[in-house]
Design an enzyme around this catalytic site. Sequence first.
Site, PDB file in Angstrom:
ATOM      1  N   ASP A 311      -5.479  -9.811  -2.501  1.00  0.00           N
ATOM      2  CA  ASP A 311      -4.426  -8.825  -2.733  1.00  0.00           C
ATOM      3  C   ASP A 311      -4.746  -7.445  -2.180  1.00  0.00           C
ATOM      4  OD1 ASP A 311      -2.509 -10.459  -3.920  1.00  0.00           O
ATOM      5  OD2 ASP A 311      -3.478 -10.344  -5.862  1.00  0.00           O
ATOM      6  N   GLY A 316      -3.003  -4.692   0.272  1.00  0.00           N
ATOM      7  CA  GLY A 316      -3.347  -3.299   0.005  1.00  0.00           C
ATOM      8  C   GLY A 316      -2.981  -2.860  -1.395  1.00  0.00           C
ATOM      9  N   GLY A 318      -3.307   0.059  -2.548  1.00  0.00           N
ATOM     10  CA  GLY A 318      -2.627   1.350  -2.462  1.00  0.00           C
ATOM     11  C   GLY A 318      -1.183   1.200  -2.047  1.00  0.00           C
ATOM     12  N   TYR A 319      -0.936   0.360  -1.025  1.00  0.00           N
ATOM     13  CA  TYR A 319       0.430   0.145  -0.548  1.00  0.00           C
ATOM     14  C   TYR A 319       1.339  -0.390  -1.652  1.00  0.00           C
ATOM     15  CZ  TYR A 319      -0.199   0.860   4.513  1.00  0.00           C
ATOM     16  OH  TYR A 319      -0.395   1.399   5.763  1.00  0.00           O
ATOM     17  N   ALA A 392       1.754  -7.104  -6.990  1.00  0.00           N
ATOM     18  CA  ALA A 392       1.527  -8.042  -5.897  1.00  0.00           C
ATOM     19  C   ALA A 392       2.504  -9.201  -6.072  1.00  0.00           C
ATOM     20  CB  ALA A 392       0.087  -8.528  -5.903  1.00  0.00           C
ATOM     21  N   ALA A 393       3.711  -9.022  -5.534  1.00  0.00           N
ATOM     22  CA  ALA A 393       4.793 -10.020  -5.649  1.00  0.00           C
ATOM     23  C   ALA A 393       5.118 -10.277  -7.111  1.00  0.00           C
ATOM     24  CB  ALA A 393       4.447 -11.295  -4.900  1.00  0.00           C
ATOM     25  N   TYR A 395       2.785 -10.657  -9.695  1.00  0.00           N
ATOM     26  CA  TYR A 395       1.794 -10.144 -10.649  1.00  0.00           C
ATOM     27  C   TYR A 395       1.736  -8.624 -10.649  1.00  0.00           C
ATOM     28  CZ  TYR A 395      -0.890 -14.037 -12.654  1.00  0.00           C
ATOM     29  OH  TYR A 395      -1.299 -15.104 -13.399  1.00  0.00           O
ATOM     30  N   GLU A 396       1.458  -8.071 -11.844  1.00  0.00           N
ATOM     31  CA  GLU A 396       1.106  -6.658 -11.977  1.00  0.00           C
ATOM     32  C   GLU A 396      -0.362  -6.546 -12.360  1.00  0.00           C
ATOM     33  OE1 GLU A 396       5.115  -5.791 -11.278  1.00  0.00           O
ATOM     34  OE2 GLU A 396       4.301  -7.349 -12.576  1.00  0.00           O
TER      35      GLU A 396
END
Length: 694
Positions: A311, A316, A318-319, A392-393, A395-396
């Site tokens: 991830d 990223g 940060g992104y 990330a899609a 997941y947090e």
Amino acid sequence: MSERLSQLAAQLASRPTPPHPLDPLSASEIEYVVAVVVKEKGQLNYNAITLSEPKKKDLQAWIAAPGAATRPKRQAEVVALGRNQEVFDGVVDIDDGKIIAWEKLEGVQPLITMEDLQDTESYVRADPKVIEQCKILGITDMSKVYCDPWTIGYDERFGSNIRLQQALMYYRPHIDDCQYAFPLDFCPIINTATKEIIHIDIPSVRRPVNTIPSNYMPADIESTTGYRTDIAPLNITQPEGVSFSLNGREISWQNFKLHIGFNYKEGIVLSNVTFNDHGKVRPLFYRVSLAEMVVPYGNPEHPHQRKHAFDLGEYGGGYMTNSLSLGCDCKGAIHYLNADFVTRSGASHTIPNAICIHEEDAGILFKHTDFRDSSLIVTRGRKLIISQIFTAANYEYCIYWILHQDGTIQLEIKLTGILNTYAMSPDEDTKGWGTQVHPGVNAHNHQHLFCLRLNPEIDGAGGNTVYQVDAMRSPHPVGSEENKYGNGFFAEKTPYKTIRESMQDYNGATSRTWDISNPSSLHPYSGKPATYKLVSREIPGLLPAPGSLVWNRAGFARHAIHVTPYADGQLHPAGRHVPQTSGVPSHGLPEWIEAAEKAGQDKVENGDVVVWHTFGLTHFPAPEDFPVMPAEPMTLLLRPRHFFKRSPVLDVPPSFAVAPSQVKERGGVDNRDRESHAAFAKKEGEKKGGCCKK
């Protein structure tokens, strides 16, 4: 463009003070770097523009004598894509306004940006082959079809010369439905450069689309179970303000001082961490970050072997950072820091409130009551939290860097969000690779493995040595002179002298921890070296087998601990460019280890070292995790040992204290009478206006 370049240069030159050498690039600096690149290289698409951190020796010289030493040059790393998807790595000197390094890379793909992810869904919906597969499943309205774009990991059929994504497919009968309750059973593969679907993986046995929703938005909860009504308001206030101060991005709090950086891959970076020990500023860590993570899924059936996202290296941290909001993501008196990134076109983009800084009550810091006379002292502690949350899609990940008043540094990660799901037939056997969490919904087993990167400088002078510490029984038998009653046990400390010796796993049976010590700084009482102890208990082994695709790609996760000699630029343990790598040959940490050993530079005892620690959890999904997961926390600590002369929190004002002499003055207390004991404590507290006062 030359006029624009001149305007931006003048804007940077007019700043009242130059940024700290570790400050992330500002929006104007990003735009200036783009202008420099355009002038020399023409129009490109941008994958990343980020601070190129100064060499350690140069930065340390400037920190030690900012007025005398040369300020490190301000430089930016550039990752760009050409018109034909060529990949370029470059470095721009911002101070001099010129490109100082530029390289075209072959067989390499940089990370997938948010723009890449957002574009993919539109490509998928419009593709005739995808539309055909949806019709086979009974879906005709493509506006109700969604996908989570994923890096493809590595697929030997396509290699790494073309830029690919895979699309995990879902359906939403209603716009407010949770799409993860309606997974589809096929997986398109997209050429990001040409915007084409080049292949679709279709199972030999098709699975129907679930028809039963499972939702979590307010309208659905209110119309079904309803919300709880017995929750009273809980307010957090600091009427006199906060106890920390910020000078730019340098924060001072309770004897701690450190710099808060941020970049597109790692997110938060803590640098130059020191502790003021009664007037003596003692270095702790040069740099601390969450450097990488991998999420391998445990279903070996094709194409699920491709589901093992890095991830940070592939998207990223940060992104993907959220813009945080008061009262929801953070509570109390909050200070925020923004983050600036580059867009594909070369414009700057700001994520407001990317970092949240606030204090919280930490419960009891220390307490003791003397049973003889009711004398007591109780001191409540507080903690400073520096946090970010990234999505990330599905997941947090909630990342909390926590400072404690006793000098402890804590990393806490909370995992929440939604399970990644796949379609299943009503009578299908999951074969142990997953769990049916909802009718027709299979959630596969997976791991979340994080890699912590530490560059210590414990107590400054001299190098550091890492010791493996195991709680061991006495080797002497019961009845022996050395262990007559058989109750002896001790801490067995094993120093890591070489990289190979340091490649070790966790042992829960011995309560294994790791001491990061400075052998040249000995405690005046214990005689032991100044140390920060890594205490980490949630350390599952990497479950994909040795030689597997994940094993090859995630070399950093093969062991709980690695120690390597420090080298500038060695920041990303899975490699600088992670997408579509096969792991053969090695990238990142295994590559550096191999090179160091080959060169005979593998000594890590009493030197400038980097500690790589992989920790995390293994998730076997359950229905309680669906449709949205309650946050699951994990944590680790960096604790001072033999570092302070005595308890470092004695100077924290007590919440309440009554000394034995004060008890005696008031005639004492009958210790056998617990009610009298409690009443006395309450009375004394009310007199002093302490924590016991209502």
